[in-house]
Write an enzyme that holds these catalytic residues in place. Sequence first.
Site, PDB file in Angstrom:
ATOM      1  N   SER A 134      78.712  49.534  22.103  1.00 48.90           N
ATOM      2  CA  SER A 134      78.788  51.148  22.025  1.00 48.90           C
ATOM      3  C   SER A 134      78.352  51.521  23.086  1.00 48.90           C
ATOM      4  O   SER A 134      77.525  50.695  23.864  1.00 48.90           O
ATOM      5  CB  SER A 134      77.845  51.605  20.822  1.00 48.90           C
ATOM      6  OG  SER A 134      77.813  53.126  20.847  1.00 48.90           O
ATOM      7  N   TYR A 175      69.051  53.257  17.095  1.00 49.61           N
ATOM      8  CA  TYR A 175      70.661  52.788  17.457  1.00 49.61           C
ATOM      9  C   TYR A 175      70.728  52.313  18.986  1.00 49.61           C
ATOM     10  O   TYR A 175      71.202  51.092  19.416  1.00 49.61           O
ATOM     11  CB  TYR A 175      71.458  53.702  17.101  1.00 49.61           C
ATOM     12  CG  TYR A 175      72.967  53.469  17.040  1.00 49.61           C
ATOM     13  CD1 TYR A 175      73.330  52.281  16.481  1.00 49.61           C
ATOM     14  CD2 TYR A 175      73.945  54.265  17.713  1.00 49.61           C
ATOM     15  CE1 TYR A 175      74.632  51.828  16.282  1.00 49.61           C
ATOM     16  CE2 TYR A 175      75.562  53.875  17.854  1.00 49.61           C
ATOM     17  CZ  TYR A 175      75.876  52.684  17.097  1.00 49.61           C
ATOM     18  OH  TYR A 175      76.868  52.471  17.068  1.00 49.61           O
TER      19      TYR A 175
HETATM   20  N1  LIG Z   1      82.416  55.051  14.925  1.00 48.26           N
HETATM   21  C1  LIG Z   1      81.695  55.186  15.986  1.00 48.26           C
HETATM   22  O1  LIG Z   1      81.504  56.348  16.671  1.00 48.26           O
HETATM   23  C2  LIG Z   1      81.341  53.981  16.895  1.00 48.26           C
HETATM   24  C3  LIG Z   1      81.133  54.156  18.262  1.00 48.26           C
HETATM   25  C4  LIG Z   1      80.713  53.081  19.250  1.00 48.26           C
HETATM   26  C5  LIG Z   1      80.612  51.808  18.287  1.00 48.26           C
HETATM   27  N2  LIG Z   1      80.620  51.619  17.195  1.00 48.26           N
HETATM   28  C6  LIG Z   1      80.315  50.551  16.293  1.00 48.26           C
HETATM   29  O2  LIG Z   1      81.515  49.971  15.821  1.00 48.26           O
HETATM   30  C7  LIG Z   1      81.450  49.110  14.768  1.00 48.26           C
HETATM   31  C8  LIG Z   1      82.100  49.456  13.609  1.00 48.26           C
HETATM   32  O3  LIG Z   1      82.275  50.970  13.402  1.00 48.26           O
HETATM   33  P1  LIG Z   1      82.851  51.697  12.236  1.00 48.26           P
HETATM   34  O4  LIG Z   1      82.673  53.299  12.961  1.00 48.26           O
HETATM   35  O5  LIG Z   1      84.265  51.224  11.901  1.00 48.26           O
HETATM   36  O6  LIG Z   1      81.907  51.980  11.101  1.00 48.26           O
HETATM   37  P2  LIG Z   1      82.059  51.866   9.662  1.00 48.26           P
HETATM   38  O7  LIG Z   1      83.376  52.289   9.006  1.00 48.26           O
HETATM   39  O8  LIG Z   1      80.635  52.153   8.945  1.00 48.26           O
HETATM   40  O9  LIG Z   1      82.152  50.038   9.340  1.00 48.26           O
HETATM   41  C9  LIG Z   1      81.076  49.351   9.678  1.00 48.26           C
HETATM   42  C10 LIG Z   1      81.529  47.798   8.882  1.00 48.26           C
HETATM   43  O10 LIG Z   1      80.416  46.990   8.994  1.00 48.26           O
HETATM   44  C11 LIG Z   1      80.118  46.272   7.673  1.00 48.26           C
HETATM   45  N3  LIG Z   1      78.816  45.915   7.477  1.00 48.26           N
HETATM   46  C12 LIG Z   1      77.786  46.786   7.655  1.00 48.26           C
HETATM   47  N4  LIG Z   1      76.524  45.687   7.380  1.00 48.26           N
HETATM   48  C13 LIG Z   1      77.312  44.690   7.149  1.00 48.26           C
HETATM   49  C14 LIG Z   1      76.479  43.189   6.870  1.00 48.26           C
HETATM   50  N5  LIG Z   1      75.165  43.302   6.836  1.00 48.26           N
HETATM   51  N6  LIG Z   1      77.185  42.245   6.862  1.00 48.26           N
HETATM   52  C15 LIG Z   1      78.492  42.389   6.891  1.00 48.26           C
HETATM   53  N7  LIG Z   1      79.167  43.410   7.182  1.00 48.26           N
HETATM   54  C16 LIG Z   1      78.617  44.530   7.255  1.00 48.26           C
HETATM   55  C17 LIG Z   1      80.641  47.207   6.728  1.00 48.26           C
HETATM   56  O11 LIG Z   1      81.124  46.733   5.562  1.00 48.26           O
HETATM   57  P3  LIG Z   1      80.554  46.472   4.169  1.00 48.26           P
HETATM   58  O12 LIG Z   1      79.765  48.011   4.017  1.00 48.26           O
HETATM   59  O13 LIG Z   1      81.308  46.440   3.105  1.00 48.26           O
HETATM   60  O14 LIG Z   1      79.376  45.476   4.333  1.00 48.26           O
HETATM   61  C18 LIG Z   1      81.806  47.918   7.510  1.00 48.26           C
HETATM   62  O15 LIG Z   1      82.913  47.359   7.165  1.00 48.26           O
HETATM   63  C19 LIG Z   1      79.749  49.083  14.508  1.00 48.26           C
HETATM   64  O16 LIG Z   1      79.392  48.052  15.267  1.00 48.26           O
HETATM   65  C20 LIG Z   1      79.509  50.408  15.371  1.00 48.26           C
HETATM   66  O17 LIG Z   1      77.989  50.553  15.518  1.00 48.26           O
HETATM   67  C21 LIG Z   1      81.019  52.785  16.156  1.00 48.26           C
END
Ligand SMILES: NC(=O)c1ccc[n+]([C@@H]2O[C@H](COP(=O)([O-])OP(=O)(O)OC[C@H]3O[C@@H](n4cnc5c(N)ncnc54)[C@H](OP(=O)(O)O)[C@@H]3O)[C@@H](O)[C@H]2O)c1
Length: 252
Positions: A138, A151
């Site tokens: 990120s 974070y």
């Molecule tokens: N959205 C943003 O603005 C943004 C910006 C920069 C970076 N990111 C990063 O991008 C990635 C994805 O974000 P997103 O926005 O797509 O968020 P999201 O929709 O909340 O997705 C998070 C995913 O991680 C899985 N997860 C969480 N804990 C887990 C565990 N212990 N074991 C296995 N799976 C796990 C969740 O699935 P389950 O709950 O089914 O396990 C879900 O599929 C993250 O690393 C986040 O930090 C997001």
Amino acid sequence: MTEELQKKAALVTGASSGIGEAAVRALRADGWTVFAVARRAERLAALERDTGAVAIPADIAEDDDVSRLLAQVTGAGGIDTLINIAGGARGADKVGDATTEDWEWMYRVNVLGTMKLTRAFLPMLRATGEGTVLNLTSTAGLEAYEGGGGYNAAKFGQHALTNALRLEEADHNVRVIEVAPGLVQTEEFALNRLGDAQAAGKVYQGVEKPLTAEDVADVVRYAVTLPHHVNLDQIVIRPVAQAGTHKLIRKS
Ligand SMILES: NC(=O)c1ccc[n+]([C@@H]2O[C@H](COP(=O)([O-])OP(=O)(O)OC[C@H]3O[C@@H](n4cnc5c(N)ncnc54)[C@H](OP(=O)(O)O)[C@@H]3O)[C@@H](O)[C@H]2O)c1
């Protein structure tokens, strides 16, 4: 082992929602073999039906789950590409008001989860002769902000792990890519972080075009599809409306 391992075969974590799910769809559309990993089995089962990805429910920070995952993927032909997308944020407290459980949750999934999956699959990736690890960090891992401390600490940690890994694995011809997005509007990220829909809505309020999960998934697909000798070390991707961490244009 080398002959048996599949090429264009990826394991994608975080596959039950947001960027991970979009990455699974993008890679499957390009004909990749994909193992889709997250904890929620029913969401993965729907994705499997939709895309033909192989669903494997697992918690990436649990050692037993990671061992089972490795055994299943090995039995199904292996991978040459590991895509660590699972992660997220909990809370927006200042350091002085930090909630220990939130900080532990963020470190556990973003740093330890990425480490455990990578550690488990590295022998397989090396054995392919042309392995790839892609870590979804990120911009929060590159620059701190007020209320971001927990974070930031986790994502800076995941970013550091990624840099060390690239140096360590070049001798094994494993390339290591970091994709660091800014503001991405996904269904669950802000909701999980802030706990209610109203607070989550404010994160994106007035921003005309935040990134979508599909925007980021496209970049992931591009980076892992390039000829293997091309290593995009670090890709920073933000919406135009977010020229910097502290400059976000809101129209209302
Ligand atoms: N959205 C943003 O603005 C943004 C910006 C920069 C970076 N990111 C990063 O991008 C990635 C994805 O974000 P997103 O926005 O797509 O968020 P999201 O929709 O909340 O997705 C998070 C995913 O991680 C899985 N997860 C969480 N804990 C887990 C565990 N212990 N074991 C296995 N799976 C796990 C969740 O699935 P389950 O709950 O089914 O396990 C879900 O599929 C993250 O690393 C986040 O930090 C997001």
